[in-house]
Design an enzyme around this catalytic site. Structure first.
Site, short mmCIF file in Angstrom:
data_model
loop_
_atom_site.label_atom_id
_atom_site.label_comp_id
_atom_site.label_asym_id
_atom_site.label_seq_id
_atom_site.Cartn_x
_atom_site.Cartn_y
_atom_site.Cartn_z
N ARG A 66 2.90 3.62 -2.75
CA ARG A 66 3.49 3.80 -1.42
C ARG A 66 4.19 5.15 -1.37
NH1 ARG A 66 7.63 1.47 -0.53
NH2 ARG A 66 8.01 0.33 -2.45
N TYR A 203 -4.25 3.31 -0.13
CA TYR A 203 -3.67 2.49 -1.19
C TYR A 203 -2.59 1.51 -0.70
CZ TYR A 203 -2.81 1.53 -6.14
OH TYR A 203 -2.75 0.94 -7.37
N LYS A 212 3.63 -4.40 4.28
CA LYS A 212 4.96 -3.79 4.46
C LYS A 212 5.18 -3.33 5.90
CE LYS A 212 5.75 -4.06 0.00
NZ LYS A 212 6.70 -5.05 -0.53
N ASP A 281 6.47 -11.83 -2.50
CA ASP A 281 6.88 -10.50 -2.03
C ASP A 281 7.64 -10.50 -0.71
OD1 ASP A 281 6.93 -7.69 -2.36
OD2 ASP A 281 5.29 -7.46 -0.95
N ARG A 373 -2.97 -2.37 -9.86
CA ARG A 373 -2.71 -3.63 -9.13
C ARG A 373 -3.85 -4.63 -9.26
NH1 ARG A 373 2.16 -4.25 -5.92
NH2 ARG A 373 3.14 -2.22 -5.93
C1 OXD Z 1 6.15 -3.02 -3.18
C2 OXD Z 1 5.01 -3.94 -3.24
O1 OXD Z 1 5.95 -1.81 -3.30
O2 OXD Z 1 5.24 -5.14 -3.15
O3 OXD Z 1 7.28 -3.49 -3.00
O4 OXD Z 1 3.87 -3.48 -3.35
MN MN Z 2 7.26 -5.55 -2.59
#
Ligand code: OXD
Ligand code: MN
Length: 587
Positions: A66, A203, A212, A281, A373
């Site tokens: 990110r 990504y 997110k 998450d 990942r």
């Molecule tokens: C983060 C994720 O970056 O869950 O928090 O991928």
């Molecule tokens: Mn996260």
């Protein structure tokens, strides 16, 4: 044309893809997306016996995480974005993005993905993501409910508009790069218009916009409007041998072991205890009919950090990624399987690294980068709670905040009340992790939401404080720290499965039963209160991991006060008052 068709046509007119494909969400479509990705060289199939129906994708080195400095929150005024978000004036931001998007999908297929987060619950959010990345379309199949059924239910007057382009148009006849992306990257949010535009990255959180961007940044704004909370939290249910099940939500900054804790297996001396997984998450928290706090996981998949995951640290995840999984940036074994640092105590003798280069142990480069990942459906997870898709969510009995911090904060404590718990969350700091590039060593990460709150963080604190009015009774708030170290830098608590003992104490406290004494920060357990903990630590080390040393806490309170001051005048005065009274108690 319906409003969604009109919007999709407008995006297509701007981005000029070669074709437009409306995703139906079927298994056949998922398989065909995977086949396209294999043909394009983005993914390779793994050994069908070792990892049935699984693939390895490799990104370019400039697109591995990110990008917080390229993430923008663009309400009308900078004040509404608040002191912690990157803000751009929305018209200027749009104009810049529209220039970039013009013709950006040339030569590619534009996938149209109707999706819903927390589908079926009273707070469900519908959206459409258009993307020119088949990798994103395949990942969205795993991470969210997508397709024709969703489109049929989607309110045409209330859907989020999510545009994603990798920013790599193709000239006629030009083949696609294996991982198309652009050197210019933006992840921009327009909360007032319910819109996200992401450009240049393929990504994770930059590109899977349901995660997110929608389920956190836009959802925080919706939650503030409608009286609920969108949080960076895992949710687990702890079941006792007698069958009493208690759900807890826990917020941790990225890559602090949320997936491991969400799937933790109780240690061998807790026979009959079980941990059930709701999410790893994101959690949406909302008041139930009787004023009780309830939680739902808006996602349908796990996008977990691979390095460090092993049979010892997360056996459930190892089993879960055994089939029907997309791995990204992991290393490849000679047998056609994946490997990453920490998966086995000894690395294989030869690997192909995440960039396709030969790799041998000790060569000085990681075989897989720290933010490699796995992406799988939640239904792969054997600890998945049967209530995971209950439209009413699950009742929450406790809220936990945790950070990675080597000193100052004890293994666990219970805040004295709601306001003090909110103070601990608002001033949380944590050590750098791999999920976002370019982080400082130690940074304040309020509520583990620093990169994910779609409006002013100070208003978000106020929303949390006021949220208690919506609940009949507020659940207790706890703070945990699995990462405290001794003077020699060694972890003071074994962590992983042993964290279940801490979870059990939290549950006991929430049910009004667990033993505790009051310390400088709140209520704390004695060694005897953490069932079986004497088997994994001794009184001396336990005293160290639980220490609340005024010499460390005084400067921490001063730093918290300074941090809140740095956020400006919008900080609710209750929080500063609480620091004063805590510092007073210490004196
Ligand atoms: C983060 C994720 O970056 O869950 O928090 O991928
Ligand atoms: Mn996260």
């Amino acid at each position: 044309m319906t409003p969604s068709e009109t919007w999709v046509a407008a995006v297509a007119a701007r981005c000029r893809p070669a074709q437009v494909h409306w995703c139906d969400g079927s298994e056949a479509e998922y398989r065909s997306l995977c086949a396209t990705l294999v043909a394009q060289g983005t993914m390779m199939p793994l050994d069908p016996v070792r990892r049935p129906r699984s693939f390895l994708a490799r990104s370019t080195p400039d697109d591995v995480a990110r990008l917080e400095h390229r993430t923008f929150v663009c309400p009308a005024t900078e004040k509404e974005a608040g002191p912690t978000n990157n803000w751009r004036e929305p018209r200027a931001m749009r104009a810049e993005l529209e220039t970039l998007l013009a013709g950006s999908m040339a030569g590619r297929t534009m996938y149209v993905i109707p999706f819903v987060m927390a589908g079926g619950t009273p707070i469900e959010m519908f959206g459409i993501q258009v993307t020119d990345s088949a990798y994103v379309a395949a990942s969205m199949h795993l991470m969210a409910r997508v397709g024709a059924d969703v489109l049929a239910r989607m309110p045409q007057d209330d859907f989020l508009r999510c545009t994603h382009s990798v920013g790599a148009p193709l000239a006629p006849g030009e083949p696609s790069a294996a991982w198309p992306c652009s050197a210019t990257k933006y992840i921009a949010h327009f909360p007032e218009d319910g819109e996200v535009i992401s450009y240049g990255s393929g990504y994770g959180g930059n590109a899977l916009l349901g995660k997110k961007c929608v389920a956190l940044r836009l959802a925080t704004v919706r939650g503030r409007r409608d009286g609920w909370l969108a949080e960076h939290m895992l949710v687990v249910g702890l079941e006792s041998p007698e069958g009493e099940k208690t759900y807890v939500a826990a917020a941790f900054p990225s890559a602090c072991g949320k997936t491991n804790f969400a799937m933790v297996r109780p240690p061998a001396d807790m026979p009959g205890w079980k941990v059930h997984t709701i999410g790893d998450d994101i959690a949406w928290l909302f008041p139930g009919r009787a004023g009780e706090l309830r939680a739902v996981n808006p996602e349908t998949g796990f996008f977990g950090v691979a390095p460090g995951t092993s049979a010892a640290t997360n056996a459930v995840a190892m089993d879960m990624v055994g089939h029907d999984c997309i791995f990204t940036n992991c290393a490849l074994t000679e047998e056609g399987d994946v490997w990453w640092e920490g998966m086995t105590p000894t690395p294989p003798e030869r690997l192909t690294d995440w960039q396709g280069r030969p790799w041998v142990p000790g060569c000085g480069r990681p075989a897989a980068p720290p933010n490699a990942r796995f992406t799988v459906r939640v239904t792969n997870c054997r600890s998945l709670d049967p209530a995971w898709r209950d439209p009413e969510g699950v009742p929450l009995s406790a809220i936990v905040f945790g950070a990675r911090i080597g000193r100052t904060f004890p293994l666990v404590f219970q805040a004295r009340d709601w306001e003090e718990g909110i103070l601990w969350a608002a001033t949380m700091s944590s050590e750098a992790t791999a999920a976002a590039e370019g982080q400082a060593q130690l940074r304040r990460d309020p509520f583990a939401m620093l990169p994910f709150c779609g409006y002013a963080i100070t208003d978000y604190f106020a929303h949390w404080l006021a949220f208690r009015e919506r609940l009949g009774a507020v659940p207790p708030i706890f703070r945990v720290n699995w990462f405290r170290r001794d003077a020699g830098g060694r972890f003071l608590w074994p962590g992983f499965r042993e964290n279940t003992r801490v979870l059990r104490w939290i549950v006991e406290r929430a049910r009004g039963r667990g033993g505790a004494t009051e310390g400088a920060l709140g209520f704390v357990p004695a060694l005897a209160d953490l069932a079986g903990a004497e088997r994994v630590t001794d009184p001396g080390r336990f005293a160290q991991v639980m220490a609340m040393d005024p010499g460390e806490l005084r400067p921490e309170f001063a730093a918290q006060k300074a941090y809140l001051e740095s956020l400006g005048r919008g900080v609710p005065p209750e929080l500063q008052d609480r620091i004063e009274s805590l510092a007073g108690r210490l004196a």
